[in-house]
Design a protein around this motif. Structure first.
Motif, PDB file in Angstrom:
ATOM      1  N   GLY A  12       0.827  -1.198   0.000  1.00  0.00           N
ATOM      2  CA  GLY A  12       0.000   0.000   0.000  1.00  0.00           C
ATOM      3  C   GLY A  12       0.861   1.246   0.000  1.00  0.00           C
ATOM      4  N   VAL A  13       0.274   2.356  -0.411  1.00  0.00           N
ATOM      5  CA  VAL A  13       0.985   3.634  -0.438  1.00  0.00           C
ATOM      6  C   VAL A  13       0.468   4.494   0.709  1.00  0.00           C
ATOM      7  N   ILE A  14       1.372   4.847   1.616  1.00  0.00           N
ATOM      8  CA  ILE A  14       1.021   5.711   2.738  1.00  0.00           C
ATOM      9  C   ILE A  14       0.904   7.128   2.189  1.00  0.00           C
ATOM     10  N   ARG A  15      -0.199   7.805   2.517  1.00  0.00           N
ATOM     11  CA  ARG A  15      -0.443   9.153   2.034  1.00  0.00           C
ATOM     12  C   ARG A  15      -1.440   9.832   2.955  1.00  0.00           C
ATOM     13  N   PRO A  16      -1.451  11.168   2.966  1.00  0.00           N
ATOM     14  CA  PRO A  16      -2.402  11.873   3.822  1.00  0.00           C
ATOM     15  C   PRO A  16      -3.842  11.427   3.529  1.00  0.00           C
ATOM     16  N   GLY A  17      -4.582  11.188   4.597  1.00  0.00           N
ATOM     17  CA  GLY A  17      -5.978  10.770   4.481  1.00  0.00           C
ATOM     18  C   GLY A  17      -6.175   9.270   4.442  1.00  0.00           C
ATOM     19  N   ALA A  18      -5.104   8.507   4.183  1.00  0.00           N
ATOM     20  CA  ALA A  18      -5.228   7.050   4.078  1.00  0.00           C
ATOM     21  C   ALA A  18      -5.562   6.437   5.438  1.00  0.00           C
ATOM     22  N   HIS A  19      -6.392   5.429   5.399  1.00  0.00           N
ATOM     23  CA  HIS A  19      -6.733   4.682   6.601  1.00  0.00           C
ATOM     24  C   HIS A  19      -5.703   3.571   6.757  1.00  0.00           C
ATOM     25  N   VAL A  20      -5.138   3.463   7.962  1.00  0.00           N
ATOM     26  CA  VAL A  20      -4.041   2.536   8.220  1.00  0.00           C
ATOM     27  C   VAL A  20      -4.252   1.787   9.528  1.00  0.00           C
ATOM     28  N   ARG A  21      -3.454   0.738   9.705  1.00  0.00           N
ATOM     29  CA  ARG A  21      -3.403  -0.009  10.961  1.00  0.00           C
ATOM     30  C   ARG A  21      -1.961   0.045  11.441  1.00  0.00           C
ATOM     31  N   ILE A  22      -1.767   0.273  12.720  1.00  0.00           N
ATOM     32  CA  ILE A  22      -0.427   0.318  13.309  1.00  0.00           C
ATOM     33  C   ILE A  22      -0.021  -1.100  13.701  1.00  0.00           C
ATOM     34  N   VAL A  37      -5.968   7.418  10.836  1.00  0.00           N
ATOM     35  CA  VAL A  37      -5.954   8.127   9.558  1.00  0.00           C
ATOM     36  C   VAL A  37      -4.659   8.923   9.491  1.00  0.00           C
ATOM     37  N   VAL A  38      -3.948   8.795   8.374  1.00  0.00           N
ATOM     38  CA  VAL A  38      -2.680   9.492   8.179  1.00  0.00           C
ATOM     39  C   VAL A  38      -2.942  10.986   8.025  1.00  0.00           C
ATOM     40  N   ILE A  39      -2.172  11.798   8.760  1.00  0.00           N
ATOM     41  CA  ILE A  39      -2.312  13.250   8.687  1.00  0.00           C
ATOM     42  C   ILE A  39      -1.262  13.826   7.742  1.00  0.00           C
ATOM     43  N   ASP A  40       0.023  13.667   8.086  1.00  0.00           N
ATOM     44  CA  ASP A  40       1.097  14.202   7.251  1.00  0.00           C
ATOM     45  C   ASP A  40       2.409  13.505   7.590  1.00  0.00           C
ATOM     46  N   TYR A  41       3.458  13.848   6.834  1.00  0.00           N
ATOM     47  CA  TYR A  41       4.769  13.253   7.027  1.00  0.00           C
ATOM     48  C   TYR A  41       5.732  14.302   7.557  1.00  0.00           C
ATOM     49  N   SER A  42       6.516  13.946   8.574  1.00  0.00           N
ATOM     50  CA  SER A  42       7.550  14.820   9.097  1.00  0.00           C
ATOM     51  C   SER A  42       8.880  14.387   8.505  1.00  0.00           C
ATOM     52  N   TYR A  43       9.436  15.229   7.647  1.00  0.00           N
ATOM     53  CA  TYR A  43      10.732  14.914   7.043  1.00  0.00           C
ATOM     54  C   TYR A  43      11.830  14.913   8.102  1.00  0.00           C
ATOM     55  N   HIS A  44      11.717  15.767   9.088  1.00  0.00           N
ATOM     56  CA  HIS A  44      12.739  15.866  10.128  1.00  0.00           C
ATOM     57  C   HIS A  44      12.717  14.646  11.050  1.00  0.00           C
ATOM     58  N   LYS A  45      11.531  14.178  11.413  1.00  0.00           N
ATOM     59  CA  LYS A  45      11.412  13.019  12.308  1.00  0.00           C
ATOM     60  C   LYS A  45      11.334  11.697  11.554  1.00  0.00           C
ATOM     61  N   ALA A  46      11.141  11.764  10.225  1.00  0.00           N
ATOM     62  CA  ALA A  46      11.014  10.575   9.373  1.00  0.00           C
ATOM     63  C   ALA A  46       9.879   9.667   9.840  1.00  0.00           C
ATOM     64  N   VAL A  66      -1.371  -0.048   5.222  1.00  0.00           N
ATOM     65  CA  VAL A  66      -2.453   0.685   4.574  1.00  0.00           C
ATOM     66  C   VAL A  66      -3.625  -0.263   4.327  1.00  0.00           C
ATOM     67  N   ASP A  67      -4.827   0.181   4.702  1.00  0.00           N
ATOM     68  CA  ASP A  67      -6.025  -0.619   4.448  1.00  0.00           C
ATOM     69  C   ASP A  67      -6.202  -0.818   2.949  1.00  0.00           C
ATOM     70  N   TYR A  68      -6.668  -2.007   2.571  1.00  0.00           N
ATOM     71  CA  TYR A  68      -6.848  -2.320   1.168  1.00  0.00           C
ATOM     72  C   TYR A  68      -7.868  -1.384   0.516  1.00  0.00           C
ATOM     73  N   LYS A  69      -8.986  -1.158   1.184  1.00  0.00           N
ATOM     74  CA  LYS A  69     -10.011  -0.259   0.650  1.00  0.00           C
ATOM     75  C   LYS A  69      -9.937   1.071   1.381  1.00  0.00           C
ATOM     76  N   GLN A  70      -9.997   2.147   0.608  1.00  0.00           N
ATOM     77  CA  GLN A  70      -9.935   3.499   1.159  1.00  0.00           C
ATOM     78  C   GLN A  70     -11.240   4.221   0.861  1.00  0.00           C
ATOM     79  N   PRO A  71     -11.654   5.153   1.736  1.00  0.00           N
ATOM     80  CA  PRO A  71     -12.842   5.951   1.442  1.00  0.00           C
ATOM     81  C   PRO A  71     -12.659   6.749   0.147  1.00  0.00           C
ATOM     82  N   ALA A  72     -13.749   7.085  -0.502  1.00  0.00           N
ATOM     83  CA  ALA A  72     -13.719   7.774  -1.798  1.00  0.00           C
ATOM     84  C   ALA A  72     -12.977   9.108  -1.737  1.00  0.00           C
ATOM     85  N   SER A  76      -6.117   8.917  -4.650  1.00  0.00           N
ATOM     86  CA  SER A  76      -5.596   7.614  -5.074  1.00  0.00           C
ATOM     87  C   SER A  76      -4.082   7.582  -4.866  1.00  0.00           C
ATOM     88  N   ALA A  77      -3.564   6.384  -4.706  1.00  0.00           N
ATOM     89  CA  ALA A  77      -2.115   6.225  -4.544  1.00  0.00           C
ATOM     90  C   ALA A  77      -1.402   6.795  -5.766  1.00  0.00           C
TER      91      ALA A  77
END
Length: 155
Positions: A12-22, A37-46, A66-72, A76-77
């Protein structure tokens, strides 16, 4: 797929808004299996910021699935990757090269060099997404990205 957008199984592709499992956390094992739900990526903290039901946490890409199905409403990845990936940039898989033949062996990767290469790829994506590759100045970059570039002694 850029290294910071690969989920644990690289499916899966991690991206803002994507539903994920830790998954696979050691220091906060109580969060393993939690959805968010993914918010954003911190380049400094990786790490990716993930909003869960009661708190937001920063999590390494390797600890997200990343969950296989994402809300509309989730981009898209493909559209997300097109937005953040510089034209012509190629990403190497994480698996080490395998040599077949009489002396079959798996080459031992230079982990430090691979880690730096992955960080550089991530930073290039950050610069591209911020528009810096098209002539923007350093002061126009997000503070988090500037801090990551400084930590790598690039600026």
């Amino acid at each position: 797929t850029p290294p910071h957008c690969r989920d644990r199984e690289e499916t899966g592709v991690i991206r803002p808004g994507a539903h994920v499992r830790i998954v696979g956390l050691e220091s906060r094992s109580d969060l393993n299996g939690a959805n968010g739900v993914v918010i954003d990526y911190s380049y400094h903290k990786a790490r990716w910021a993930v909003q869960m039901e009661r708190e937001a946490v920063r999590v390494k890409p390797a600890n997200l699935r990343v969950d296989y199905k994402q809300p509309a409403e989730v981009p898209s990845a493909k559209s997300y990757l097109e937005k953040i990936t510089p034209p012509g940039m190629q990403f190497t898989p994480q698996m080490p090269p395998i040599r077949f033949g009489a002396d079959f062996q798996i080459e031992k990767p230079d982990l430090e060099a691979e880690a730096r290469s992955a960080r550089m790829q991530v930073l290039k994506c950050g610069l591209h997404a911020a528009g810096a590759l098209s002539g923007g100045g350093l002061d126009d970059l997000p503070a988090d990205l500037r801090a990551a570039l400084q930590a790598e002694a690039i600026i």
